[in-house]
Enzyme design. Structure first.
Site, PDB file in Angstrom:
ATOM      1  N   GLY A 131       3.732 -11.853   2.609  1.00 31.56           N
ATOM      2  CA  GLY A 131       5.041 -12.106   3.187  1.00 31.56           C
ATOM      3  C   GLY A 131       6.064 -11.024   2.928  1.00 31.56           C
ATOM      4  O   GLY A 131       7.263 -11.237   3.158  1.00 31.56           O
ATOM      5  N   GLY A 167       3.568   9.509   6.766  1.00 30.03           N
ATOM      6  CA  GLY A 167       4.068   8.230   6.291  1.00 30.03           C
ATOM      7  C   GLY A 167       2.985   7.332   5.739  1.00 30.03           C
ATOM      8  O   GLY A 167       1.803   7.691   5.655  1.00 30.03           O
ATOM      9  N   HIS A 168       3.418   6.129   5.374  1.00 31.18           N
ATOM     10  CA  HIS A 168       2.515   5.090   4.876  1.00 31.18           C
ATOM     11  C   HIS A 168       3.233   3.756   4.980  1.00 31.18           C
ATOM     12  O   HIS A 168       4.444   3.673   4.757  1.00 31.18           O
ATOM     13  CB  HIS A 168       2.110   5.345   3.422  1.00 31.18           C
ATOM     14  CG  HIS A 168       0.739   4.854   3.073  1.00 31.18           C
ATOM     15  ND1 HIS A 168       0.391   3.516   3.115  1.00 31.18           N
ATOM     16  CD2 HIS A 168      -0.381   5.518   2.705  1.00 31.18           C
ATOM     17  CE1 HIS A 168      -0.885   3.394   2.763  1.00 31.18           C
ATOM     18  NE2 HIS A 168      -1.378   4.593   2.516  1.00 31.18           N
ATOM     19  N   GLY A 205       2.931  -0.627   3.977  1.00 36.10           N
ATOM     20  CA  GLY A 205       2.357  -1.505   2.969  1.00 36.10           C
ATOM     21  C   GLY A 205       2.624  -2.955   3.308  1.00 36.10           C
ATOM     22  O   GLY A 205       3.637  -3.286   3.932  1.00 36.10           O
ATOM     23  N   SER A 250       0.788  -1.232   0.000  1.00 37.14           N
ATOM     24  CA  SER A 250       0.000   0.000   0.000  1.00 37.14           C
ATOM     25  C   SER A 250       0.818   1.279   0.000  1.00 37.14           C
ATOM     26  O   SER A 250       0.240   2.365  -0.147  1.00 37.14           O
ATOM     27  CB  SER A 250      -0.965   0.009   1.191  1.00 37.14           C
ATOM     28  OG  SER A 250      -2.028  -0.891   0.959  1.00 37.14           O
TER      29      SER A 250
END
Length: 459
Positions: free
Chosen positions: A301, A294-295, A297, A56
């Protein structure tokens, strides 16, 4: 060995992650620390150009590309999505008319998390995904509340396609990758497979790691989570977001005020580990009195986190290739970097002691379009279990990530309807319970996603 390298190696060993890559921008210089291998089956050393699935974090690229189109006058943020995707059909016709581009970018569209559908690898994959949105439930009216939506970002990618006349991937290359010199950022498998890349790993019941065979999701999911990139490119991306909108060669990519606008709150978040608010494509959080942008993702795994501190010209990027502990590795590295380089302390809130009466009203089953969530009490504490729906697993023609083991949770002081996960692979995740007008608990938010209460949860 640098202080960063020592910490990264120790943390990767502690959490049993085969391969990791970390980059820090501090005091005007880049520092990298890479450790381990790309795969336990076919090991190659991880370096700063090794490609990881970003999950993401891709959303920040999709949002920035759309903001370039906004800056050029080709897209209006407050315009209805149907201006750019006229064939959009949703389960609620009124919502289909009202959802705006901004609603997609700040997760207030009312669209549920997403749909699990493989629409192929052709240039029509994204159009095919959007055509399936008529099957997706809406959980709220547009603009009424935030709820993290993969579907919303995939729809935003379709806006990019229709406005530019290019495929989403071509548009991202033209609008973002090429101007910023991101030479190790790709979507197509053919581009990735000719370079060194990481694969995901998942922990089995016997405690051993195995390679995750669904390497990444389908092309129709690219705008919300399909980017494959290196830690070096991700740190360049972070530096651009900290800058004035210009590329390293001085060419302007975004007006500085547009870049800053993306980092300003558009909607507040409650009791969320994602942040205190959402900007445009970014989560905003105050940590120890310092504003961060921020982000994160996740893929099968593989896990990524990118955090900037604009007021201190600081950024940290961390990539890992094993679940569930890759999330914990990333979190520990980011917290260490904030403390070590900035003196900023980030820690989880302390929950209240267990109370039987409060627990009884939240115990039960909850669900959204993809997952189920169960909350149980054993007389001494509360636990939470999140599972991918059995019908979703049954319909998948490829392996999906394993479910997390049940984890302990605790209610937080100040508001008994807020909680924090205190153990397991989701440790540190925060959320809250929602009530109807009569005061009954009717839903639970976790990781920005709403789960509605159901009579029973299938196991």
């Amino acid at each position: 060995m640098s202080q960063l390298s020592e910490f990264v190696e120790a943390a990767a060993t502690k959490f049993g992650v085969p391969g990791v890559a970390v980059g820090v921008w501090v005091n005007g210089r880049e520092i990298y620390a890479c450790h381990g291998v790309t795969s336990v089956d076919n090991p190659l050393p991880v370096d700063q150009d090794t490609l990881f699935v970003q999950g993401s974090v891709t959303k920040t690229y999709t949002a920035t590309a759309l903001m370039r189109l906004v800056a050029e006058g080709r897209v209006v943020l407050d315009a209805p999505v149907r201006r750019y995707v006229p064939d959009l059909v949703l389960a609620d016709e009124q919502a289909a008319e009202q959802i705006t581009v901004l609603n997609l970018l700040n997760h207030t569209s009312g669209l549920d998390w997403g749909i699990t559908v493989d629409t192929g690898e052709g240039d029509d994959a994204l159009a095919g995904y959007v055509a399936k949105l008529a099957e997706l439930e809406l959980i709220a009216a547009p603009g009424a509340r935030s709820s993290y939506s993969q579907a919303g970002y995939n729809l935003a990618g379709r806006v990019v396609e229709n406005v530019t006349g290019l495929t989403f991937e071509q548009a991202l290359a033209s609008l973002v990758f090429e101007p910023l010199g991101l030479s190790h950022s790709f979507f197509a498998r053919d581009d990735v497979m000719t370079r060194r890349f990481s694969v995901g790993h998942n922990l089995g019941a016997d405690g051993t790691l195995s390679v995750a065979r669904l390497w990444r999701r389908w092309r129709g999911e690219n705008p919300g989570g399909g980017l494959v990139s290196s830690v070096a490119d991700q740190l360049r991306w972070a530096r651009f977001q900290l800058g004035d909108g210009c590329a390293p060669n001085g060419d302007r990519v975004l007006p500085a005020d547009v870049l800053r606008r993306m980092q300003e709150p558009t909607v507040s978040l409650r009791a969320s580990s994602l942040g205190d608010a959402i900007g445009v494509g970014w989560f905003l959080r105050d940590v120890d009195g310092v504003r961060t942008v921020g982000h994160a993702g996740s893929a099968n795994g593989q896990f990524a986190e990118l955090l900037t501190v604009p007021g201190r010209d600081f950024a940290v990027v961390t990539l890992s290739n094993a679940g569930p502990n890759g999330v914990l590795f990333n979190q520990e590295v980011v917290r260490w970097a904030l403390q070590t380089y900035l003196g900023v302390t980030d820690q989880d809130p302390e929950p209240l002691p267990y109370e039987e009466a409060r627990s009884r009203e939240i115990v039960g089953g909850y669900a959204n379009d993809v997952m189920t969530l169960s909350i149980d009490a054993d007389g001494a504490g509360l636990s939470l279990e999140v599972l991918i729906r059995p019908e979703i697993r049954a319909a998948a023609d490829k392996e999906l990530p394993p479910d997390y083991a049940p984890a302990a949770i605790g209610l937080l002081p100040g508001d008994a309807d807020e909680y924090v996960v205190t153990s397991g692979g989701m440790r540190g995740q925060r959320g809250y319970f929602t009530r109807d007008d009569a005061g009954a608990v009717v839903g639970v938010d976790l990781a920005g996603r709403l789960f509605g209460r159901v009579p029973a949860v299938s196991r």
